[in-house]
Scaffold this active site. Structure first.
Site, PDB file in Angstrom:
ATOM      1  N   GLY A  54       0.374  -1.447   0.083  1.00  0.00           N
ATOM      2  CA  GLY A  54       0.036  -0.161   0.543  1.00  0.00           C
ATOM      3  C   GLY A  54       0.439   1.085  -0.233  1.00  0.00           C
ATOM      4  CE  LYS A  75      -1.481   1.704   8.188  1.00  0.00           C
ATOM      5  NZ  LYS A  75      -0.790   1.260   9.140  1.00  0.00           N
ATOM      6  CG  ASP A 103       5.675  -3.963  14.613  1.00  0.00           C
ATOM      7  OD1 ASP A 103       7.050  -3.756  15.403  1.00  0.00           O
ATOM      8  OD2 ASP A 103       6.253  -4.016  12.988  1.00  0.00           O
TER       9      ASP A 103
END
Ligand SMILES: *[C@@H]1O[C@H](CO)[C@@H](O)[C@H](O)[C@H]1NC(C)=O
Ligand SMILES: *[C@@H]1O[C@H](CO)[C@@H](O)[C@H](O)[C@H]1NC(C)=O
Ligand SMILES: *[C@@H]1O[C@H](CO)[C@@H](O)[C@H](O)[C@H]1NC(C)=O
Ligand SMILES: *[C@@H]1O[C@H](CO)[C@@H](O)[C@H](O)[C@H]1NC(C)=O
Ligand SMILES: *[C@@H]1O[C@H](CO)[C@@H](O)[C@H](O)[C@H]1NC(C)=O
Ligand SMILES: *[C@@H]1O[C@H](CO)[C@@H](O)[C@H](O)[C@H]1NC(C)=O
Length: 447
Positions: free
Chosen positions: A278, A294, A385
């Site tokens: 993406g 995004k 993350d």
């Protein structure tokens, strides 16, 4: 004592309780007393000396009321700041005394025997309501009468005024009287218009028809405005949420049009990052809020769509100052996008290149830990993350965790997701220094 004479007594007693509990209780007490035995004699004596006294005609039959009127007169004299209240008094001054004035006006027996010495009566500015206090006109000898600044209504007994032959000052201004034919009564020629300002007595004072029409028109106008504003709002809310300030969005749903608008049609200038899966665009919402979007293109299975939707529904609920704020998402057949508020200026990865001081590193990592605690406690299904490139910093060096993984992963895969970070070279905590491994072990220990 005749029962009829008891009524005003009892009435005035209750009136005094309800209207003005502070009125000297001595007045109430005295009104409750019968006249002293020698009172009739005193009256007779007075009438012999001055037959014009008002009570002289009815002295024989109305001793109780005469007595009470004298009691009230004495109190009213004091209340009106007259200098010598045991003989006679010249003024009844109840100006701006809204608490006691109605009570004194209710003592009909007093006005019936209005002391001849009274020359001036001022009842102004008392918010008096109801009809004109006609009892006052028993004091025919007065020279001055002020009833202005009240809320009296109904007709003024204009004919009765002609009895006040010595009246030289009159003020009926600022009341709600109904129209009267003052001009036709010669008596009133001695007063100019400033005695009747906004009294309602002149045609010019009455705009009621006009007022009602205006009020109705105004009401209709307001209704129409309200309906159109609500309607517009509703329409905007449903059809064009981008017209609303972003804090009003409930659905968190963005349309492709809104995203295009925010990114200048996904222009290259706004492209921040391009990856296999993406692209990331920067943009600006209609209300000026800076965002990062995004975007992922291409068709995906219905199941993945559902997963994406569920994930976004969770992400928009995250509320912590150290978690990036997800404003909403767009889920179309060919395009999926997540819109985040862009509050950061750089990533921790970039920041560390400048070798920031130890103290700041500690602060940043403590805040990250706070955010992790929040996630652990409130959103245990969310993995994160923690690589340094995925923790951003605001202008004020507030860290923002940018990447989450929501949904189907079980605890095991979630911790794998984290561990991958913790073991990697660019792990947030590792990069900050070995001491952070301690923090890490504390966090890990908590799990
Ligand atoms: C009445 O007199 C008292 C003192 O005797 C004074 O304090 C008060 O202001 C006076 N009130 C008026 C309305 O003149
Ligand atoms: C009025 O009262 C004062 C003091 O209370 C007294 O000195 C005076 O004589 C009284 N006047 C009359 C006419 O009773
Ligand atoms: C009317 O009375 C109010 C208090 O009841 C006072 O504040 C105001 O100044 C008075 N107005 C006049 C014109 O006396
Ligand atoms: C008006 O004043 C005069 C002189 O003071 C007096 O004789 C007359 O009785 C007064 N009129 C009334 C209605 O009291
Ligand atoms: C009306 O009469 C009063 C006295 O009662 C006076 O003071 C005032 O100036 C007069 N006003 C006009 C407009 O003539
Ligand atoms: C009557 O009272 C009103 C309001 O206080 C005032 O504007 C007006 O001048 C007064 N009229 C007279 C004749 O004093």
């Amino acid at each position: 004592m005749a029962p009829t004479s008891l009524i005003p007594l009892v009435l005035s007693f209750f009136l005094s309780l309800s209207i003005n509990p502070t009125l000297p209780s001595s007045l109430i007490n005295e009104l409750n007393q019968p006249p002293p035995p020698d009172f009739p004699a005193i009256i007779s004596n007075n009438c012999l000396k001055d037959p014009s006294l008002r009570y002289c005609n009815s002295a024989a039959t109305d001793i109780t009321n005469i007595y009470k009127s004298i009691v009230v007169a004495r109190h009213l004299c004091t209340e009106s700041n007259n200098s010598d209240c045991n003989v006679s008094f010249a003024k009844i001054d109840l100006r701006s005394r809204p608490k006691v004035t109605p009570l004194y006006l209710s003592f009909a027996f007093f006005w019936k025997y209005c002391p001849l010495s009274v020359l001036s009566i001022d009842l102004s500015n008392n918010s008096l309501e109801g009809p004109f206090p006609s009892d006052v006109l028993h004091c025919t000898q007065i020279q001055s009468l002020d009833i202005s600044l009240n809320k009296l209504d109904g007709t003024v007994p204009l004919e009765d005024f002609t009895l006040l032959s010595n009246l030289s000052f009159l003020n009926l201004s600022y009341n709600h009287f109904s129209e009267g034919n003052i001009e036709e009564i010669a008596f009133f020629e001695r007063f100019n218009s400033s005695s009747f300002l906004h009294s309602g007595l002149f045609p010019g004072d009455h705009h009621y028809g006009f007022k009602v029409t205006t009020a109705i028109l105004l009401l209709i106008g307001v209704l129409i405005s309200v309906v159109s504003v609500v309607g517009c709002f509703g329409w905007v809310f449903v059809r064009r949420p981008d017209f609303l300030p972003s804090f009003l969005w409930r659905s968190h749903k963005f349309t492709v049009a809104m995203l295009k608008k925010a990114t200048d049609g996904f222009s290259e200038d706004n492209l921040v990052w391009r990856g296999e899966r993406g692209k990331i665009y920067k943009g600006r919402l209609r209300d000026g809020l800076e965002v990062e979007i995004k975007v992922q293109r291409g068709r995906i299975s219905a199941e993945l769509h559902r997963a994406f939707d569920e994930e976004c529904r969770v992400l928009v609920q995250l509320r912590h100052k150290n978690l990036v704020k997800v404003l909403g998402w767009c889920d179309q057949r060919e395009l999926r996008a997540v819109v985040m508020e862009k509050m950061w200026v750089c990533s921790v990865e970039g920041w560390l290149l400048g070798s920031p001081p130890w103290k700041q590193r500690l602060k940043v990592s403590m805040e990250v830990v706070e955010a992790l605690c929040y996630l652990q406690e409130q959103w245990s299904s969310i993995g994160y993350d923690l690589r340094t490139r995925n923790v951003m910093l605001t202008e004020d060096n507030e860290p923002l965790i940018l990447k989450f993984k929501v949904g189907d992963q079980n605890t095991k895969s979630r911790s794998k997701y984290q561990n991958r970070c913790f073991l990697g070279n660019d792990c947030f905590l590792l990069s900050l220094g070995a001491e952070f491994m301690l923090l890490l072990s504390i966090i890990e220990g908590q799990q």
